[in-house]
Design a protein around this motif. Sequence first.
Motif, short mmCIF file in Angstrom:
data_model
loop_
_atom_site.label_atom_id
_atom_site.label_comp_id
_atom_site.label_asym_id
_atom_site.label_seq_id
_atom_site.Cartn_x
_atom_site.Cartn_y
_atom_site.Cartn_z
N TRP A 141 -21.95 37.05 60.68
CA TRP A 141 -21.21 37.02 58.84
C TRP A 141 -21.69 37.33 58.36
CZ3 TRP A 141 -22.03 32.44 61.95
CH2 TRP A 141 -23.03 31.39 60.33
N LEU B 88 -11.73 39.19 63.39
CA LEU B 88 -12.21 38.30 62.37
C LEU B 88 -11.76 36.37 62.89
CD1 LEU B 88 -10.31 39.86 59.43
CD2 LEU B 88 -12.95 40.40 60.44
N TRP C 17 -17.14 34.96 57.09
CA TRP C 17 -15.85 35.50 57.78
C TRP C 17 -16.54 36.11 58.90
CZ3 TRP C 17 -10.43 34.52 59.30
CH2 TRP C 17 -9.94 34.01 58.40
N HIS D 218 -9.01 34.69 51.99
CA HIS D 218 -8.95 35.17 53.27
C HIS D 218 -8.97 36.70 53.50
CE1 HIS D 218 -7.36 31.42 53.12
NE2 HIS D 218 -7.37 31.54 54.00
N GLU E 234 -12.48 32.31 61.77
CA GLU E 234 -13.03 31.58 60.11
C GLU E 234 -14.10 31.38 59.97
OE1 GLU E 234 -9.86 28.23 59.73
OE2 GLU E 234 -8.26 29.73 59.05
#
Length: 297
Positions: free
Chosen positions: A133, A151, A201, A18, A153
């Motif tokens: 990404w 951002l 991400w 993350h 996921e």
Amino acid sequence: MLLDSDFASRMLTTWPEHPFVRPLPGDSPLGKRISAQTILGFLDAGCAPGDYVNVFYKGAGLHPSRFVIDDRVAPASVGLLLEQGCTFQLREMNRWYPPFSAICAGIQAETGYPGYVSAFVTPAGRQGLEHHWDQYLGIIVQLQGSKTWELFEPKADAPHRDHAMSTVLWRDEWVEQWKDREPDMTVELTAGQTLVLPRGWVHNPHSKDATETSVHVTFVLKERSPFWVAERLISSAINDDRFRAVIPPDDLDLEQLPEVIKDVRALLADYLDEMDIDEMARALRHATEKETSHNTL
């Protein structure tokens, strides 16, 4: 130079999944000896090599003839294009700016991961690249101004090298989905801060809310994977003359090829079973320290 010792040590054992933001270490040369003016200076002085500079306007790339003369970026074009709202990307600066080469070499010595560093210059109120990404983890250091990172996921599972690239898997409807909802995370990166952005991400970076030109550098770390080890195990088989034997053309016929595959599979299993693991480990360790491309051992 990029992260404080606690987080740097943590990344050596637990690779981040993350994004997170940290201040630059106080003794980092970034922002001081290597500053925004360092990056802008290459453009202002006409020293930036044309082959390593991209210019984007509203997400689209400009043809080099708009800003390159005699293999160098023309300073007169830089000012004009920045006024028009273009973003400049100085690619792989470790290839032509020795201090960045030294930092990338240091990262590789510490992690075993090769990489590169690129710089981005975006005028206030503008945007260069849009939603996309990347295949590798990036460590983004803001040198001047600010940049907003919206951002989301990951859409792709563990993108790596040419696998699951955003340009290949892209669906236009995704952009509308992202625009219709709040980002999973929003980072207002200001000078002296570092954003660690794991691979996959989705990010939509812009300087729409900035009051001065944004300058940041992105250190890209090309992570190793089990696939990398497997490649090296198999590629070492060329040293065994059994793998250099000629396969007759008739055996490449679709009817014969399944048997050839079975034979080679069995041969490979025997080869790997007999391999000197310690010797291979030394060879792989040498590769982690010296290899700068996925195509060489």
